[in-house]
Enzyme design. Structure first.
Site, PDB file in Angstrom:
ATOM      1  N   ILE A  18       1.471  -1.432  -0.022  1.00  0.00           N
ATOM      2  CA  ILE A  18      -0.168   0.039  -0.443  1.00  0.00           C
ATOM      3  C   ILE A  18       0.659   1.429   0.400  1.00  0.00           C
ATOM      4  O   ILE A  18       0.197   2.170  -0.442  1.00  0.00           O
ATOM      5  CB  ILE A  18      -1.021   0.086   1.424  1.00  0.00           C
ATOM      6  CG1 ILE A  18      -2.038  -1.720   0.739  1.00  0.00           C
ATOM      7  CG2 ILE A  18      -1.757   1.655   1.375  1.00  0.00           C
ATOM      8  CD1 ILE A  18      -3.059  -1.499   2.308  1.00  0.00           C
ATOM      9  N   ARG A  41      -2.651   1.253  11.227  1.00  0.00           N
ATOM     10  CA  ARG A  41      -2.873   0.875  12.346  1.00  0.00           C
ATOM     11  C   ARG A  41      -3.554   1.791  13.288  1.00  0.00           C
ATOM     12  O   ARG A  41      -3.097   2.871  13.473  1.00  0.00           O
ATOM     13  CB  ARG A  41      -2.792  -0.120  13.157  1.00  0.00           C
ATOM     14  CG  ARG A  41      -2.470  -1.787  12.545  1.00  0.00           C
ATOM     15  CD  ARG A  41      -3.570  -2.298  12.386  1.00  0.00           C
ATOM     16  NE  ARG A  41      -3.214  -3.594  11.852  1.00  0.00           N
ATOM     17  CZ  ARG A  41      -4.239  -3.716  10.693  1.00  0.00           C
ATOM     18  NH1 ARG A  41      -4.720  -3.209   9.837  1.00  0.00           N
ATOM     19  NH2 ARG A  41      -4.061  -5.064  10.159  1.00  0.00           N
ATOM     20  N   GLU A  50     -12.761   0.625  18.007  1.00  0.00           N
ATOM     21  CA  GLU A  50     -13.734   1.291  17.084  1.00  0.00           C
ATOM     22  C   GLU A  50     -14.799   0.469  17.887  1.00  0.00           C
ATOM     23  O   GLU A  50     -14.988  -0.648  18.166  1.00  0.00           O
ATOM     24  CB  GLU A  50     -12.924   0.865  15.981  1.00  0.00           C
ATOM     25  CG  GLU A  50     -11.657   1.176  15.469  1.00  0.00           C
ATOM     26  CD  GLU A  50     -11.902   0.877  14.105  1.00  0.00           C
ATOM     27  OE1 GLU A  50     -12.116  -0.953  13.475  1.00  0.00           O
ATOM     28  OE2 GLU A  50     -10.489   1.106  13.368  1.00  0.00           O
ATOM     29  N   HIS A  53     -12.694   3.442   9.454  1.00  0.00           N
ATOM     30  CA  HIS A  53     -12.040   1.786   9.032  1.00  0.00           C
ATOM     31  C   HIS A  53     -12.542   1.341   7.261  1.00  0.00           C
ATOM     32  O   HIS A  53     -13.410   0.137   7.603  1.00  0.00           O
ATOM     33  CB  HIS A  53     -12.050   0.832   9.911  1.00  0.00           C
ATOM     34  CG  HIS A  53     -11.108   0.174   9.482  1.00  0.00           C
ATOM     35  ND1 HIS A  53     -10.057  -0.185  11.108  1.00  0.00           N
ATOM     36  CD2 HIS A  53     -10.140  -0.448   8.442  1.00  0.00           C
ATOM     37  CE1 HIS A  53      -9.159  -0.924  10.401  1.00  0.00           C
ATOM     38  NE2 HIS A  53      -9.631  -1.210   9.804  1.00  0.00           N
TER      39      HIS A  53
END
Length: 305
Positions: A156, A231, A260, A277
């Site tokens: 990524i 993260r 979360e 997210h």
């Protein structure tokens, strides 16, 4: 008693039932995530009954205690990160662990670029104002000419850097595990070296270790922009709040959080973009990852094609 598969992700097969139907056609009873959010440890242990042989996993805590109490034969992660899985415990118990490392790359990288441009030009603020009937123009900053530090140069991070090249930015790369040499387009540096120089810091590293705390904010430029799609634990939240209050951080985008769903102090800052997210939440990405995760699971259990 039929074997069961637990679905960890809260939105599994929402947009395409193909992967779900695959599990059913293979003869498994499917247990859906009843909470429609990330499962807690106690919830997970309650759902992992002795007849559950596999889990299509999201980010639920699959630690040593959970795994030892389960009868799992396979953990098939929808996504690339494995920091929520105790890999040593899984290996010791003979539990196969699979992931879909390539699936989220483009979706997460594209969202990062979109969020960055929105942050620099204050698009969400102006959109919200106009929806309230206010004609409020904001002067933002351009991406061209900025120094961008990409922290973590895996799939990524590398894709984000590639997408940034046409914007004519100076690209700094931080990754202690990087074996290959960067091309002339990217400059490899240590984290402290990059933070001193960067106008924009984009986090794409693996693991949960905090990388950005009080010390790191102290050495950053005044008015830096910070992005985190990796993260939640990578940034010390209290230190970020302080940096926002002092103007050290001009704006931030966060897509991941230590807890979360998130409802913490960052919600009150207008120069902070918060997303729930959703890095991999595109139709194309979810379909690809879910199908691959089911394929991996069925192959381990001997019911694949």
């Amino acid at each position: 008693m039929s074997s069961k598969i637990l679905l960890g992700p809260s939105s599994f097969a929402e947009t395409d039932k193909t992967p779900l139907n695959r599990l059913l056609a293979a003869g498994y009873e499917v247990i859906d995530n009843p909470y429609k959010r990330k499962l807690t440890k106690s919830e997970l242990m309650g759902l992992l009954t002795p007849d559950v042989v596999g889990i299509v996993a999201g980010l639920e805590p699959l630690d040593r205690e959970v795994l030892y109490r389960s009868q799992l034969r396979v953990i098939s992660r929808v996504g690339s990160g494995m920091s929520n899985v105790d890999l040593d415990a899984a290996k010791g118990l003979g539990i196969a662990v699979c992931s879909t490392p390539n699936g989220p790359t483009s979706a997460v990288a594209e969202l990062t670029i979109g969020a960055l441009l929105g942050l620099l030009r204050m698009i969400p603020l102006m959109d919200q104002a106009l929806h309230r009937g206010e004609w409020s123009k904001k002067i933002g900053v351009q991406l061209e000419g900025k120094t961008v530090a990409v922290i973590g140069f895996g799939r990524i991070g590398r894709r984000v850097a590639e997408l940034l090249v046409p914007f004519k930015v100076r690209l700094l790369v931080v990754d202690p595990y990087l074996n290959d040499s960067c091309s002339g387009t990217f400059i490899r540096m240590s984290l402290p070296e990059a933070l001193v120089l960067a106008d924009i810091v984009s986090l794409h590293s693996s693991g949960e270790e905090c990388l950005i705390g009080e010390h790191e904010f102290a050495i950053m430029k005044h008015g830096v922009f910070l992005l985190n799609v990796a993260r939640g634990g990578l940034i010390a939240e209290e230190a970020l709040v302080k940096a926002l209050e002092e103007g050290k951080v001009a704006g931030a985008w966060l897509d991941t959080f230590k807890k979360e769903p998130y409802s913490g102090p960052l919600c009150k800052y207008h120069n902070v973009i918060l997303t729930p997210h959703v890095g991999s939440y595109t139709l194309e990405c979810r379909k690809k990852m879910e199908e691959e995760a089911v394929e991996n699971l069925l192959n381990v259990l001997g019911r694949g094609d």
